[in-house]
Design an enzyme around this catalytic site. Structure first.
Site, PDB file in Angstrom:
ATOM      1  CE  LYS A  23      -1.805   1.491   4.068  1.00 15.62           C
ATOM      2  NZ  LYS A  23      -1.392   2.868   4.387  1.00 15.62           N
ATOM      3  CG  ASN A  24       2.203   2.653   3.539  1.00 17.31           C
ATOM      4  OD1 ASN A  24       1.086   3.071   3.245  1.00 17.31           O
ATOM      5  ND2 ASN A  24       2.534   2.303   4.781  1.00 17.31           N
ATOM      6  NE  ARG A  94      -1.090  11.233   7.529  1.00 20.02           N
ATOM      7  CZ  ARG A  94      -0.925  12.434   8.046  1.00 20.02           C
ATOM      8  NH1 ARG A  94      -1.938  13.087   8.525  1.00 20.02           N
ATOM      9  NH2 ARG A  94       0.260  12.986   8.086  1.00 20.02           N
ATOM     10  CB  CYS A 118      -5.653  10.408  10.900  1.00 23.04           C
ATOM     11  SG  CYS A 118      -4.413   9.247  11.351  1.00 23.04           S
ATOM     12  CG  ASP A 309       2.814   0.486   9.738  1.00 22.77           C
ATOM     13  OD1 ASP A 309       1.794   1.105   9.464  1.00 22.77           O
ATOM     14  OD2 ASP A 309       3.955   0.978   9.639  1.00 22.77           O
ATOM     15  CB  VAL A 331       6.398   5.563  15.314  1.00 19.89           C
ATOM     16  CG1 VAL A 331       6.269   6.372  14.027  1.00 19.89           C
ATOM     17  CG2 VAL A 331       7.708   4.784  15.334  1.00 19.89           C
TER      18      VAL A 331
END
Ligand code: EPU
Length: 441
Positions: A23-24, A94, A118, A309, A331
């Protein structure tokens, strides 16, 4: 729209998972493609909600973007006609603030909404805006409309040093650097491999970007032209979700394709937790329940550390450990939305208050003195999980909750599936292939 999962848990999950594209990386390569002169073909792009929303956004700007095969996206941005990102997309997507780069490249000025807070924290973009300004971009913010107005007065140049690294910040400033007539240097960068994949993509189209340990240099580059289709890397966050779930369930799975260097810190910690880990071939790993699960404490940190994550998935594995484990989130300041939900199905998890020396340096978010933070949890292992109704609040927490439901006895409802599906492609199908009982309701 069916937006819940009905999950009947309690079975060991066994079989094979083929990872989707990251995704990133997908999001950033799509945005960067709007700086290209040529049409672009991107392969291995996951059809997940975040990607589909971003495609809708760029289409609203006049760009053509279509899947020509299941995971092959074709982008033609020759008709990009608007330099204003609609406010509705600002908070929904985002990464929409990363459109600063292609819009400034095309129009010399643009209007981009503040992405705002968020679910995993305030997530300001102050460092990133400072970076734009330091590189010579004029940026004004209108607090009434919530829009940034950015304008190129002189071509970007010079050096920006991040006070604390930022992953998307590093990527955005790198894309801004592509407009330089001289050179742009970005110092104290984030080192995530997803950034390396974006560099690979840009350099394959003619960019001249070099990376040393903590610094990226963008040299004057010609207009970007794709020579051949680019295939993005696999999603290592997805791997961690399935690997921890399989081991916690007492199961046995094979996962591919993945390059070992992307998951080194995860593999080390899985071994410490007593999980079976085997490299089966160059890009395939087997994860299986060994002889019990040992508690292992973790602290999240940017690459090459244990990624933020991954921590919700780690919490799920630790629910089945034979002792208690501590997770310290460094983080983001609000990444424990799953704790309250997990308590509903019988997990015993407490927040712990531990003083940290130099919190301002230790934490990667902007630490405010005097404010109370909940950054550490203690998870009691050997949990007997039962059914409940759970609510997903953010993406990775969502995956953790669905996985917890797969470990629990009885039928659990997990609401807000679409949040999980922002980042996981074919989640239901992949879980079913492993023998899990899950359906959309
Ligand atoms: N931060 C600031 N100001 C800034 C920039 C960052 O305070 O100007 C703070 C953030 O709020 C955070 C910390 O610095 O507390 C680090 O943030 P960073 O900018 O590195 O994170 P990001 O770029 O917003 C990306 C991924 C995240 C991933 C992190 C860490 C994307 C789209 N998002 O976020 O992925 O967790 O890097 O690697 O690439 C996810 O996939 O679920 C996800 C949240």
């Amino acid at each position: 729209m069916n937006d819940s999962y009905l999950i009947k848990g309690g079975k060991p999950l066994k079989g094979e998972v083929i990872l989707s594209g990251a995704k990133n990386v997908a999001l950033k390569t799509i945005i960067a493609s709007l700086m290209f002169e040529s049409d672009v073909i991107l392969k291995n792009i996951p059809q997940i909600n975040d990607v589909l929303d971003l495609i809708e956004l760029i289409k609203s700007l006049g760009v053509k973007a279509d899947f020509i095969e299941k995971n092959t996206l074709k982008i033609n941005s020759s008709n990009l006609k608007s330099n204003r990102v609609n406010l509705q997309y600002g908070c929904k997507i985002r990464v929409s603030f990363m459109l600063f780069a292609p819009l400034l490249h095309r129009f010399g000025e643009c209007f981009v909404p503040n992405p705002g807070g968020c679910r995993i924290g305030a997530r300001p973009i102050d460092r990133i805006i400072n970076g734009l300004i330091t590189l010579g971009i004029k940026v004004d913010y209108d607090s009434e409309t919530g829009y940034y107005h950015a304008k190129i007065v002189n071509k970007p140049k010079g050096t920006y040093r991040f006070e604390k690294p930022s992953h998307t910040g590093t990527e955005l400033l790198m894309m801004i650097g592509l407009m330089t007539d001289e050179k742009v240097e970005i110092d104290n960068i984030a080192n995530e491999p997803e950034i390396d994949d974006l560099i690979l993509y840009l350099n394959s189209a003619g960019a001249n970007i070099t990376e040393e340990k903590n610094k990226i240099t963008v040299n004057k580059s010609p207009l970007l032209k794709q020579k051949e289709a680019f295939t993005i890397m696999s999603d290592r966050n997805e791997l961690v979700t399935y690997a921890t779930l399989a081991v916690a369930s007492g199961g046995d799975i094979e996962i591919s394709p993945i390059d070992e260097s992307l998951i080194t810190s995860f593999l080390e910690i899985m071994v410490r937790a007593g999980a079976g880990v085997k490299k089966i071939s160059e890009n395939k790993f087997r994860f299986y329940y060994g002889n019990g699960i040992k508690p292992v404490n973790i602290e999240t940190s940017p690459h090459p550390g244990f990624m933020t994550d991954w921590q919700p998935s780690w919490a799920i594995l630790m629910l089945k450990a034979d002792g208690s484990a501590v997770i310290h989130e460094r983080v983001f300041e609000n990444r424990f939305s799953y704790v309250e939900e997990l308590r509903k199905i019988g997990a015993k998890i407490d927040f712990i208050d531990t003083k940290v020396e130099n919190p301002d340096l230790f934490y990667h978010f902007n630490f405010e003195k005097g404010r109370s933070y909940k950054q550490i949890i203690k998870i009691q292992g050997m949990a007997e999980l039962h059914n409940a109704i759970l609510n997903i609040a953010d993406l990775r927490a969502g995956a953790a909750l669905a996985c917890a439901a797969l470990l629990a006895n009885g039928e659990t409802i997990v609401n807000n599936a679409s949040i999980l599906e922002r980042g996981y492609e074919n989640f239901v199908e992949k879980i079913r292939k492993l023998g899990g009982e899950i359906k959309k309701v």
